[in-house]
Design a protein around this motif. Sequence first.
Motif, PDB file in Angstrom:
ATOM      1  N   ILE A 137       0.750  -1.098   0.160  1.00 35.88           N
ATOM      2  CA  ILE A 137      -0.361   0.249   0.254  1.00 35.88           C
ATOM      3  C   ILE A 137       0.718   0.533  -0.005  1.00 35.88           C
ATOM      4  N   VAL A 138       1.930   0.762   0.868  1.00 31.69           N
ATOM      5  CA  VAL A 138       3.089   2.976   1.476  1.00 31.69           C
ATOM      6  C   VAL A 138       3.486   3.104  -0.177  1.00 31.69           C
TER       7      VAL A 138
ATOM      8  N   ALA B 131      12.516  -7.718   6.116  1.00 34.41           N
ATOM      9  CA  ALA B 131      12.446  -8.627   4.429  1.00 34.41           C
ATOM     10  C   ALA B 131      11.517  -8.598   3.656  1.00 34.41           C
ATOM     11  N   ILE B 132      10.201  -9.073   4.550  1.00 32.35           N
ATOM     12  CA  ILE B 132       9.186  -9.432   4.240  1.00 32.35           C
ATOM     13  C   ILE B 132       7.886  -8.068   3.652  1.00 32.35           C
ATOM     14  N   LEU B 133       8.746  -7.265   4.793  1.00 29.32           N
ATOM     15  CA  LEU B 133       7.864  -5.474   3.970  1.00 29.32           C
ATOM     16  C   LEU B 133       8.415  -4.452   2.734  1.00 29.32           C
ATOM     17  N   ILE B 134       9.851  -4.790   2.742  1.00 31.00           N
ATOM     18  CA  ILE B 134      10.508  -4.611   1.751  1.00 31.00           C
ATOM     19  C   ILE B 134      10.496  -4.829   0.809  1.00 31.00           C
ATOM     20  N   PHE B 135      10.164  -6.240   0.534  1.00 36.66           N
ATOM     21  CA  PHE B 135       9.014  -7.854  -0.654  1.00 36.66           C
ATOM     22  C   PHE B 135       7.900  -6.675  -0.857  1.00 36.66           C
ATOM     23  N   GLY B 136       6.802  -6.435  -0.103  1.00 35.54           N
ATOM     24  CA  GLY B 136       5.919  -5.883   0.192  1.00 35.54           C
ATOM     25  C   GLY B 136       5.533  -4.984  -1.080  1.00 35.54           C
ATOM     26  N   PHE B 137       6.481  -3.426  -0.588  1.00 32.16           N
ATOM     27  CA  PHE B 137       7.035  -2.510  -1.252  1.00 32.16           C
ATOM     28  C   PHE B 137       6.576  -3.062  -2.797  1.00 32.16           C
ATOM     29  N   THR B 138       7.415  -4.386  -3.408  1.00 29.64           N
ATOM     30  CA  THR B 138       7.433  -4.586  -4.614  1.00 29.64           C
ATOM     31  C   THR B 138       6.004  -4.282  -5.275  1.00 29.64           C
ATOM     32  N   ILE B 139       5.672  -5.680  -4.165  1.00 27.82           N
ATOM     33  CA  ILE B 139       4.311  -6.784  -4.922  1.00 27.82           C
ATOM     34  C   ILE B 139       3.592  -5.847  -5.619  1.00 27.82           C
ATOM     35  N   GLY B 140       3.186  -4.782  -4.637  1.00 23.90           N
ATOM     36  CA  GLY B 140       2.240  -3.329  -5.348  1.00 23.90           C
ATOM     37  C   GLY B 140       2.012  -3.449  -6.466  1.00 23.90           C
ATOM     38  N   ASN B 141       3.075  -3.195  -6.917  1.00 24.63           N
ATOM     39  CA  ASN B 141       4.084  -1.928  -7.935  1.00 24.63           C
ATOM     40  C   ASN B 141       3.469  -3.102  -8.818  1.00 24.63           C
TER      41      ASN B 141
END
Length: 454
Positions: free
Chosen positions: A303-304, A349-359
Amino acid sequence: MSAQTGSREQFDLPPHRPLAARFLPRNVYYGWAIVFACAALLFVSVGVGYYGIAVYLGPLRELHGWSNSDVSLATGMYFVFSGVTSALVGPLIDRHGARRWMTPGLILLIVAAAGIGYVRELWQLYLAYIVMALGSGMSAGVAVNATLARWFVHRRAWAMAISSTGVSLGGVVLSPVNGVLIELFGLEVATPAMAGLILLIGLPIVAFVLVWDPRQMGLPQDGLEPVAPQRTSVARSAANQTRRWSIAGAIRTAPFWAIMISFVIVLLAQTGFILHQTAFLQERGGSLTAATSSLSIIAFGSIVARLIVGRFFADRVDLRILTVIMFVVQGTAALVVIQVDHIAVTYVAILIFGFTIGNVYMLQSLLTSDVFGYVSFGAVYGLIAMATQISSGFGPWMIGWLEDLTGSYEVPLTVVAILTYAALVPIYFAKPPKAVLGRAISPLVSRPAPQRES
């Protein structure tokens, strides 16, 4: 590189003023109501469908004694049938609009999602996942993105970023709720409860809010109108955006294959990782509730990052460069999660992975619409979505099979994470075909247009 004869769109849809338009202030562009409605629709449909599949993987294995590969095959079938449905319905959406396919799609999704908790045999699980896939293919990705591509051109990334937030919120909110319901009451209570959200939220949105094209309400795209000839990008020019592509013409272009191959590879890795990370972390930590919280972290990060990228970057920079950055960050973060057994490092690392998936998902839509425009978006994107959905389905099955074979998640998850780096090469060729580069550039719209009733 040919398009169909006649590059300009013929608009012949009837006027439509939905119930929700009567309650929106006249100085607010109705396209933003479409954006938030799509976000709510994706919140329930993807939150129950896509994220639900990840939550159900472990409980289904434990309840019925099925192997990892058996349940993962059902997941793979979901992605395959969803992709094929997207390809079949895409051209029909271009011709007739998305709303007529969304309602039956949501009904199929409701029935199948509610029934997952009552399956007793593997064939019943496979049938439920296939029906759920048909519903998702008709009501989610292609339908929503094709609608947004018509309402927005120069603000498209921002609109898609906001609407796609519904997908991530589905993971943040519904995944842990689903996990708690399963642990407290079992699948037979959790699955119909989650399906009920689609009934209460999704169907009214389609009936009372959504409109296929802004011209049905007498409105301009983006809520703007042209005031003077100014420069705009080739991709967002009227010449490129209103060009009508045949399927045969599109698949003869290098950009079509560049987008397809890159996202086939990266979504195989991304989806396989996401749908097995709950089971992987449950094995590592022993708690389903704690493991499902990782989905919330990923979705929060999505989301962010997507809102930041959509608001400040994706409408202004070369989308290919942005895509490469996302692929590199995603592959690296996944490898850290797999190889470092430390709770703090894992969740960062999971949070950083999350930064990419929506994009990643957003960039797939944006690259397709920038190259091929919005008139034939459903047909072209439907084909690309079919390929990426099939690869997305193959990823979880492959990981499940390798986990059964090796007795560990470490090797299969490492393999699919490394595959993300292989997706970097083809993306260079994902730019508008040369046949369009010589076309006239349209004026850049720049000031608000007054609201008009149809």
